[in-house]
Scaffold this motif. Structure first.
Motif, PDB file in Angstrom:
ATOM      1  N   GLU A  15       6.855 -15.250  17.005  1.00 44.29           N
ATOM      2  CA  GLU A  15       6.596 -13.834  17.307  1.00 44.29           C
ATOM      3  C   GLU A  15       5.097 -13.541  17.269  1.00 44.29           C
ATOM      4  N   MET A  16       4.393 -14.111  16.309  1.00 42.35           N
ATOM      5  CA  MET A  16       2.941 -13.899  16.236  1.00 42.35           C
ATOM      6  C   MET A  16       2.243 -14.481  17.460  1.00 42.35           C
ATOM      7  N   ALA A  17       2.688 -15.647  17.916  1.00 38.99           N
ATOM      8  CA  ALA A  17       2.106 -16.254  19.113  1.00 38.99           C
ATOM      9  C   ALA A  17       2.341 -15.364  20.324  1.00 38.99           C
ATOM     10  N   ALA A  18       3.531 -14.806  20.438  1.00 37.78           N
ATOM     11  CA  ALA A  18       3.835 -13.906  21.553  1.00 37.78           C
ATOM     12  C   ALA A  18       3.005 -12.629  21.477  1.00 37.78           C
ATOM     13  N   ALA A  19       2.747 -12.148  20.271  1.00 35.04           N
ATOM     14  CA  ALA A  19       1.940 -10.928  20.107  1.00 35.04           C
ATOM     15  C   ALA A  19       0.489 -11.160  20.504  1.00 35.04           C
ATOM     16  N   ARG A  20       0.021 -12.394  20.368  1.00 33.88           N
ATOM     17  CA  ARG A  20      -1.370 -12.717  20.687  1.00 33.88           C
ATOM     18  C   ARG A  20      -1.554 -13.204  22.122  1.00 33.88           C
TER      19      ARG A  20
ATOM     20  N   GLN B 141       7.380  -8.799   5.957  1.00 36.10           N
ATOM     21  CA  GLN B 141       7.217  -7.823   4.876  1.00 36.10           C
ATOM     22  C   GLN B 141       7.354  -8.369   3.451  1.00 36.10           C
ATOM     23  N   PRO B 142       8.249  -9.300   3.171  1.00 33.56           N
ATOM     24  CA  PRO B 142       8.346  -9.771   1.789  1.00 33.56           C
ATOM     25  C   PRO B 142       7.192 -10.667   1.321  1.00 33.56           C
ATOM     26  N   TRP B 143       6.339 -11.113   2.225  1.00 35.40           N
ATOM     27  CA  TRP B 143       5.270 -12.056   1.881  1.00 35.40           C
ATOM     28  C   TRP B 143       3.898 -11.426   2.151  1.00 35.40           C
ATOM     29  N   PRO B 144       3.055 -11.303   1.122  1.00 33.35           N
ATOM     30  CA  PRO B 144       1.776 -10.591   1.249  1.00 33.35           C
ATOM     31  C   PRO B 144       0.859 -11.082   2.372  1.00 33.35           C
ATOM     32  N   TRP B 145       0.558 -12.369   2.425  1.00 31.87           N
ATOM     33  CA  TRP B 145      -0.396 -12.843   3.423  1.00 31.87           C
ATOM     34  C   TRP B 145       0.143 -12.708   4.851  1.00 31.87           C
ATOM     35  N   PRO B 146       1.363 -13.157   5.159  1.00 32.22           N
ATOM     36  CA  PRO B 146       1.867 -12.947   6.521  1.00 32.22           C
ATOM     37  C   PRO B 146       1.947 -11.464   6.893  1.00 32.22           C
ATOM     38  N   HIS B 147       2.316 -10.625   5.925  1.00 26.84           N
ATOM     39  CA  HIS B 147       2.408  -9.186   6.190  1.00 26.84           C
ATOM     40  C   HIS B 147       1.036  -8.634   6.596  1.00 26.84           C
ATOM     41  N   ALA B 148       0.008  -9.002   5.844  1.00 24.41           N
ATOM     42  CA  ALA B 148      -1.346  -8.541   6.174  1.00 24.41           C
ATOM     43  C   ALA B 148      -1.800  -9.103   7.522  1.00 24.41           C
ATOM     44  N   ARG B 149      -1.480 -10.366   7.800  1.00 30.03           N
ATOM     45  CA  ARG B 149      -1.854 -10.960   9.089  1.00 30.03           C
ATOM     46  C   ARG B 149      -1.225 -10.206  10.251  1.00 30.03           C
ATOM     47  N   THR B 150       0.016  -9.780  10.072  1.00 29.14           N
ATOM     48  CA  THR B 150       0.696  -9.035  11.134  1.00 29.14           C
ATOM     49  C   THR B 150      -0.041  -7.727  11.422  1.00 29.14           C
ATOM     50  N   HIS B 151      -0.472  -7.043  10.376  1.00 27.89           N
ATOM     51  CA  HIS B 151      -1.220  -5.805  10.603  1.00 27.89           C
ATOM     52  C   HIS B 151      -2.579  -6.076  11.238  1.00 27.89           C
ATOM     53  N   GLY B 152      -3.160  -7.234  10.969  1.00 26.01           N
ATOM     54  CA  GLY B 152      -4.395  -7.610  11.653  1.00 26.01           C
ATOM     55  C   GLY B 152      -4.183  -7.749  13.154  1.00 26.01           C
TER      56      GLY B 152
ATOM     57  N   VAL C  39      -6.752   5.474  19.121  1.00 22.35           N
ATOM     58  CA  VAL C  39      -7.424   5.852  17.874  1.00 22.35           C
ATOM     59  C   VAL C  39      -6.418   6.075  16.751  1.00 22.35           C
ATOM     60  N   ARG C  40      -5.347   6.779  17.034  1.00 17.74           N
ATOM     61  CA  ARG C  40      -4.347   7.066  15.993  1.00 17.74           C
ATOM     62  C   ARG C  40      -3.736   5.774  15.457  1.00 17.74           C
ATOM     63  N   GLU C  41      -3.379   4.871  16.349  1.00 16.86           N
ATOM     64  CA  GLU C  41      -2.791   3.596  15.925  1.00 16.86           C
ATOM     65  C   GLU C  41      -3.821   2.749  15.173  1.00 16.86           C
ATOM     66  N   THR C  42      -5.067   2.784  15.616  1.00 17.31           N
ATOM     67  CA  THR C  42      -6.121   2.023  14.946  1.00 17.31           C
ATOM     68  C   THR C  42      -6.288   2.500  13.504  1.00 17.31           C
ATOM     69  N   VAL C  43      -6.378   3.791  13.307  1.00 19.03           N
ATOM     70  CA  VAL C  43      -6.526   4.337  11.953  1.00 19.03           C
ATOM     71  C   VAL C  43      -5.295   3.984  11.114  1.00 19.03           C
ATOM     72  N   GLY C  44      -4.122   4.133  11.701  1.00 21.78           N
ATOM     73  CA  GLY C  44      -2.891   3.798  10.987  1.00 21.78           C
ATOM     74  C   GLY C  44      -2.842   2.329  10.588  1.00 21.78           C
ATOM     75  N   GLN C  45      -3.309   1.453  11.460  1.00 20.05           N
ATOM     76  CA  GLN C  45      -3.308   0.026  11.138  1.00 20.05           C
ATOM     77  C   GLN C  45      -4.335  -0.308  10.061  1.00 20.05           C
ATOM     78  N   LEU C  46      -5.458   0.380  10.058  1.00 21.65           N
ATOM     79  CA  LEU C  46      -6.443   0.165   8.981  1.00 21.65           C
ATOM     80  C   LEU C  46      -5.845   0.522   7.624  1.00 21.65           C
ATOM     81  N   VAL C  47      -5.117   1.631   7.576  1.00 21.14           N
ATOM     82  CA  VAL C  47      -4.455   2.031   6.328  1.00 21.14           C
ATOM     83  C   VAL C  47      -3.418   0.982   5.935  1.00 21.14           C
ATOM     84  N   ARG C  48      -2.602   0.560   6.902  1.00 17.57           N
ATOM     85  CA  ARG C  48      -1.559  -0.419   6.626  1.00 17.57           C
ATOM     86  C   ARG C  48      -2.136  -1.767   6.205  1.00 17.57           C
ATOM     87  N   LEU C  49      -3.240  -2.135   6.800  1.00 18.81           N
ATOM     88  CA  LEU C  49      -3.888  -3.388   6.439  1.00 18.81           C
ATOM     89  C   LEU C  49      -4.312  -3.370   4.962  1.00 18.81           C
TER      90      LEU C  49
END
Length: 117
Positions: free
Chosen positions: A12-17, A37-48, A60-70
């Protein structure tokens, strides 16, 4: 992450990129998010990845939201405080649980993740 789950997450990550229609890339990122979601590093990578998609879209709205989620993704996962099934998008809400697609729910259960009702 157990191997079968890691394989699905990596795909899924490869498809997203990958180059392609933006809607397909977002869908893949959302699916990767649900799995991560259950794993910290993969979860953060997904938000990246989601942050990069938002920047590419000049949303802009999604960018700000992703910064918060990251900022909260890894600590939330580590503490077990995340909304099951949430797609990770700003429009989904930060703490809103969502239905999990059946194929992803099966992978998560097989990995020993206790899904909350």
């Amino acid at each position: 992450m157990p191997p079968a789950l890691l394989e699905a997450f990596t795909a899924e990550m490869a498809a997203a990129r990958a180059p392609g229609p933006v809607a397909q890339r977002w869908r893949a990122a959302e699916r990767a998010h649900i799995l991560s979601q259950p794993w910290p590093w993969p979860h953060a990578r997904t938000h990246g990845v989601m942050l990069r998609l938002a920047l590419r879209d000049r949303d802009v709205r999604e960018t700000v939201g992703q910064l918060v989620r990251l900022a909260v993704a890894a600590p939330g996962s580590a503490a077990g405080k995340y909304p099951d099934g949430n797609t990770g998008r700003t429009r989904a809400g930060l703490t809103t649980p969502m239905p999990i697609p059946d194929d992803l729910a099966a992978l998560l259960r097989e990995a020993g993740v206790a899904l909350r009702p």
